[in-house]
Design an enzyme around this catalytic site. Structure first.
Site, PDB file in Angstrom:
ATOM      1  N   ARG A  34       1.599 -18.470  36.052  1.00 47.57           N
ATOM      2  CA  ARG A  34       1.721 -19.270  34.823  1.00 47.57           C
ATOM      3  C   ARG A  34       0.386 -19.824  34.375  1.00 47.57           C
ATOM      4  O   ARG A  34       0.194 -20.107  33.204  1.00 47.57           O
ATOM      5  CB  ARG A  34       2.707 -20.422  35.048  1.00 47.57           C
ATOM      6  CG  ARG A  34       4.146 -19.998  35.199  1.00 47.57           C
ATOM      7  CD  ARG A  34       4.997 -21.129  35.734  1.00 47.57           C
ATOM      8  NE  ARG A  34       4.510 -21.569  37.036  1.00 47.57           N
ATOM      9  CZ  ARG A  34       5.054 -22.530  37.766  1.00 47.57           C
ATOM     10  NH1 ARG A  34       6.113 -23.180  37.317  1.00 47.57           N
ATOM     11  NH2 ARG A  34       4.549 -22.859  38.945  1.00 47.57           N
ATOM     12  N   ASN A  87       5.783 -12.432  45.316  1.00 53.88           N
ATOM     13  CA  ASN A  87       5.209 -13.521  46.109  1.00 53.88           C
ATOM     14  C   ASN A  87       5.421 -14.889  45.468  1.00 53.88           C
ATOM     15  O   ASN A  87       5.523 -15.896  46.175  1.00 53.88           O
ATOM     16  CB  ASN A  87       3.709 -13.232  46.291  1.00 53.88           C
ATOM     17  CG  ASN A  87       2.941 -14.446  46.760  1.00 53.88           C
ATOM     18  OD1 ASN A  87       3.002 -14.819  47.918  1.00 53.88           O
ATOM     19  ND2 ASN A  87       2.221 -15.096  45.841  1.00 53.88           N
ATOM     20  N   TYR A 153      15.480 -24.902  49.930  1.00 52.17           N
ATOM     21  CA  TYR A 153      14.433 -23.900  50.171  1.00 52.17           C
ATOM     22  C   TYR A 153      14.930 -22.850  51.167  1.00 52.17           C
ATOM     23  O   TYR A 153      14.773 -21.640  50.933  1.00 52.17           O
ATOM     24  CB  TYR A 153      13.151 -24.575  50.675  1.00 52.17           C
ATOM     25  CG  TYR A 153      12.017 -23.596  50.887  1.00 52.17           C
ATOM     26  CD1 TYR A 153      11.469 -22.897  49.819  1.00 52.17           C
ATOM     27  CD2 TYR A 153      11.515 -23.346  52.164  1.00 52.17           C
ATOM     28  CE1 TYR A 153      10.435 -21.976  50.013  1.00 52.17           C
ATOM     29  CE2 TYR A 153      10.480 -22.434  52.369  1.00 52.17           C
ATOM     30  CZ  TYR A 153       9.946 -21.752  51.287  1.00 52.17           C
ATOM     31  OH  TYR A 153       8.922 -20.840  51.484  1.00 52.17           O
TER      32      TYR A 153
HETATM   33  P1  NDP Z   1       0.946 -21.579  46.557  1.00 54.34           P
HETATM   34  O1  NDP Z   1       1.560 -22.813  46.005  1.00 54.34           O
HETATM   35  O2  NDP Z   1      -0.465 -21.627  46.987  1.00 54.34           O
HETATM   36  O3  NDP Z   1       1.132 -20.376  45.522  1.00 54.34           O
HETATM   37  C1  NDP Z   1       2.343 -20.181  44.851  1.00 54.34           C
HETATM   38  C2  NDP Z   1       2.149 -19.174  43.740  1.00 54.34           C
HETATM   39  O4  NDP Z   1       3.434 -18.949  43.119  1.00 54.34           O
HETATM   40  C3  NDP Z   1       1.202 -19.652  42.661  1.00 54.34           C
HETATM   41  O5  NDP Z   1       0.357 -18.588  42.295  1.00 54.34           O
HETATM   42  C4  NDP Z   1       2.117 -20.002  41.497  1.00 54.34           C
HETATM   43  O6  NDP Z   1       1.477 -19.702  40.269  1.00 54.34           O
HETATM   44  C5  NDP Z   1       3.284 -19.036  41.715  1.00 54.34           C
HETATM   45  N1  NDP Z   1       4.498 -19.524  41.085  1.00 54.34           N
HETATM   46  C6  NDP Z   1       5.279 -20.577  41.460  1.00 54.34           C
HETATM   47  N2  NDP Z   1       6.292 -20.745  40.593  1.00 54.34           N
HETATM   48  C7  NDP Z   1       6.154 -19.766  39.654  1.00 54.34           C
HETATM   49  C8  NDP Z   1       6.887 -19.416  38.497  1.00 54.34           C
HETATM   50  N3  NDP Z   1       7.973 -20.098  38.120  1.00 54.34           N
HETATM   51  N4  NDP Z   1       6.479 -18.361  37.765  1.00 54.34           N
HETATM   52  C9  NDP Z   1       5.381 -17.655  38.128  1.00 54.34           C
HETATM   53  N5  NDP Z   1       4.647 -17.933  39.219  1.00 54.34           N
HETATM   54  C10 NDP Z   1       5.023 -18.991  39.967  1.00 54.34           C
HETATM   55  O7  NDP Z   1       1.901 -21.161  47.787  1.00 54.34           O
HETATM   56  P2  NDP Z   1       1.823 -19.930  48.828  1.00 54.34           P
HETATM   57  O8  NDP Z   1       0.769 -18.986  48.487  1.00 54.34           O
HETATM   58  O9  NDP Z   1       1.841 -20.514  50.162  1.00 54.34           O
HETATM   59  O10 NDP Z   1       3.268 -19.299  48.579  1.00 54.34           O
HETATM   60  C11 NDP Z   1       3.474 -17.960  48.171  1.00 54.34           C
HETATM   61  C12 NDP Z   1       4.825 -17.511  48.662  1.00 54.34           C
HETATM   62  O11 NDP Z   1       4.855 -17.543  50.079  1.00 54.34           O
HETATM   63  C13 NDP Z   1       6.010 -18.365  48.205  1.00 54.34           C
HETATM   64  O12 NDP Z   1       7.090 -17.506  47.903  1.00 54.34           O
HETATM   65  C14 NDP Z   1       6.332 -19.212  49.435  1.00 54.34           C
HETATM   66  O13 NDP Z   1       7.675 -19.602  49.457  1.00 54.34           O
HETATM   67  C15 NDP Z   1       6.003 -18.239  50.537  1.00 54.34           C
HETATM   68  N6  NDP Z   1       5.699 -18.789  51.863  1.00 54.34           N
HETATM   69  C16 NDP Z   1       4.729 -19.739  52.019  1.00 54.34           C
HETATM   70  C17 NDP Z   1       4.447 -20.228  53.286  1.00 54.34           C
HETATM   71  C18 NDP Z   1       3.451 -21.304  53.521  1.00 54.34           C
HETATM   72  O14 NDP Z   1       3.553 -21.988  54.556  1.00 54.34           O
HETATM   73  N7  NDP Z   1       2.443 -21.476  52.675  1.00 54.34           N
HETATM   74  C19 NDP Z   1       5.124 -19.684  54.469  1.00 54.34           C
HETATM   75  C20 NDP Z   1       6.144 -18.718  54.169  1.00 54.34           C
HETATM   76  C21 NDP Z   1       6.384 -18.272  52.922  1.00 54.34           C
HETATM   77  P3  NDP Z   1       1.509 -20.614  38.945  1.00 54.34           P
HETATM   78  O15 NDP Z   1       1.732 -22.031  39.381  1.00 54.34           O
HETATM   79  O16 NDP Z   1       0.190 -20.385  38.313  1.00 54.34           O
HETATM   80  O17 NDP Z   1       2.624 -20.067  38.136  1.00 54.34           O
HETATM   81  C1  8X3 Z   2       7.126 -21.962  54.187  1.00 55.70           C
HETATM   82  C2  8X3 Z   2       7.090 -22.294  55.635  1.00 55.70           C
HETATM   83  O1  8X3 Z   2       8.071 -23.794  57.449  1.00 55.70           O
HETATM   84  O2  8X3 Z   2       7.661 -24.807  55.280  1.00 55.70           O
HETATM   85  O3  8X3 Z   2       8.082 -21.010  53.889  1.00 55.70           O
HETATM   86  O4  8X3 Z   2       9.480 -23.288  55.561  1.00 55.70           O
HETATM   87  S1  8X3 Z   2       8.134 -23.604  55.983  1.00 55.70           S
END
Ligand code: NDP
Ligand code: 8X3
Length: 252
Positions: A34, A87, A153
């Site tokens: 976004r 992602n 979540y």
């Molecule tokens: P970040 O918050 O760093 O990145 C999240 C990304 O998702 C951003 O680029 C954001 O872009 C995008 N995003 C969120 N909502 C929207 C939307 N409505 N439309 C388009 N883009 C969206 O988090 P992570 O990189 O850590 O997370 C990435 C993925 O990994 C997620 O699915 C998360 O659930 C998963 N995950 C994360 C873990 C962690 O511990 N960090 C562990 C396991 C899974 P923008 O805001 O510009 O739209």
């Molecule tokens: C993100 C990792 O442990 O916060 O998916 O659920 S945790």
């Protein structure tokens, strides 16, 4: 031969690192999110550093019309998408069930589940046409095990786990690979988003242990995407060496 990857949520964390990893290895990238200014900066960085082609698409994965409009308008030369990484996602809040916010639940389900459905449906015709493609869904340990105050979540990531399995079965005749990656705690903007900008609470999550980093996830995604045609990693869980699952950590 040139290869193309489409990554949702490339403005931060895993998505940005995945774009950097694939671009460094010569892949052209369709980066989405976004926040346009972040996509613009990443596009400049990747083009200048690696000489690859970058297409930026700004849309909210929750918005069905916007998703189909953006992906449906991808120019012909970009339609040979080899890998889609679903992602984009988020957690909002860490409250017990009775206190959790309904709007937060809706946003998580709309983004982490319906967003993946919309994006995948929009990209699939390009892959089916070639009978070739690889979908990588970013799950979580929260999709394998439910933890205290994880309600909305955990539900969203469990649903995504089911969706990954469903895609894998239904897309078998199309020769499309489906990989679900389930990371444990990784230090990105994830916790800052979850705790709605509270830096103290966000930082606390990673206190006392070395978490995963975005580059680790990018390396794993790249490995999954680089295997020979006949191999698909279906389901891959990874965590910091200090984390056993969604609940048990060893912190010092
Ligand atoms: P970040 O918050 O760093 O990145 C999240 C990304 O998702 C951003 O680029 C954001 O872009 C995008 N995003 C969120 N909502 C929207 C939307 N409505 N439309 C388009 N883009 C969206 O988090 P992570 O990189 O850590 O997370 C990435 C993925 O990994 C997620 O699915 C998360 O659930 C998963 N995950 C994360 C873990 C962690 O511990 N960090 C562990 C396991 C899974 P923008 O805001 O510009 O739209
Ligand atoms: C993100 C990792 O442990 O916060 O998916 O659920 S945790």
């Amino acid at each position: 031969m040139e290869k193309t990857i489409l990554i949702t949520g490339a403005t931060s964390g895993f998505g940005k690192a995945i774009a950097e990893k694939f671009a460094a290895n010569g892949w052209n990238c369709i980066i989405t999110g976004r926040r346009k200014e972040r996509l613009d900066a990443l596009s400049t960085e990747l083009t200048q550093q690696y000489g690859v082609k970058i297409l930026s698409l700004v849309f909210d994965v929750q918005n069905r019309e916007a998703v189909f409009k953006a992906i449906g308008s991808i120019p012909g030369e970009w339609q040979t998408i080899d890998v889609l990484v679903n992602n984009a996602g988020l957690a909002l809040g860490r409250d017990s069930f009775e206190n959790a916010d309904l709007t937060d639940w809706e946003t998580m389900l709309d983004t982490n589940v319906k967003g993946v459905m919309y994006v995948t449906k929009a990209v699939l015709p390009y892959m089916i046409k070639r009978k070739k493609g690889h979908i990588i869904n970013m799950g979580s340990v929260a999709g394998k095990l439910v933890y205290k105050e994880g309600n909305g979540y955990c539900a969203s990531k469990h649903a995504l786990d089911a969706l990954s399995k469903s895609m894998r079965i239904d897309l078998l005749p199309q020769r499309i690979k489906v990989t679900a990656i389930h990371p444990g705690a990784a230090e990105t903007e994830f916790s800052l988003v979850r705790f709605k900008g509270d830096e103290g609470k966000a930082k606390q999550i990673y206190d006392g242990f070395t978490p995963l980093y975005a580059n680790d996830i990018a390396d794993v995604a790249y490995y999954c995407a680089s295997l020979p045609e006949n191999i698909c990693i279906n389901d891959l869980s990874l965590s910091s060496v200090s984390q056993a699952d969604g609940i048990y950590f060893y912190k010092e």
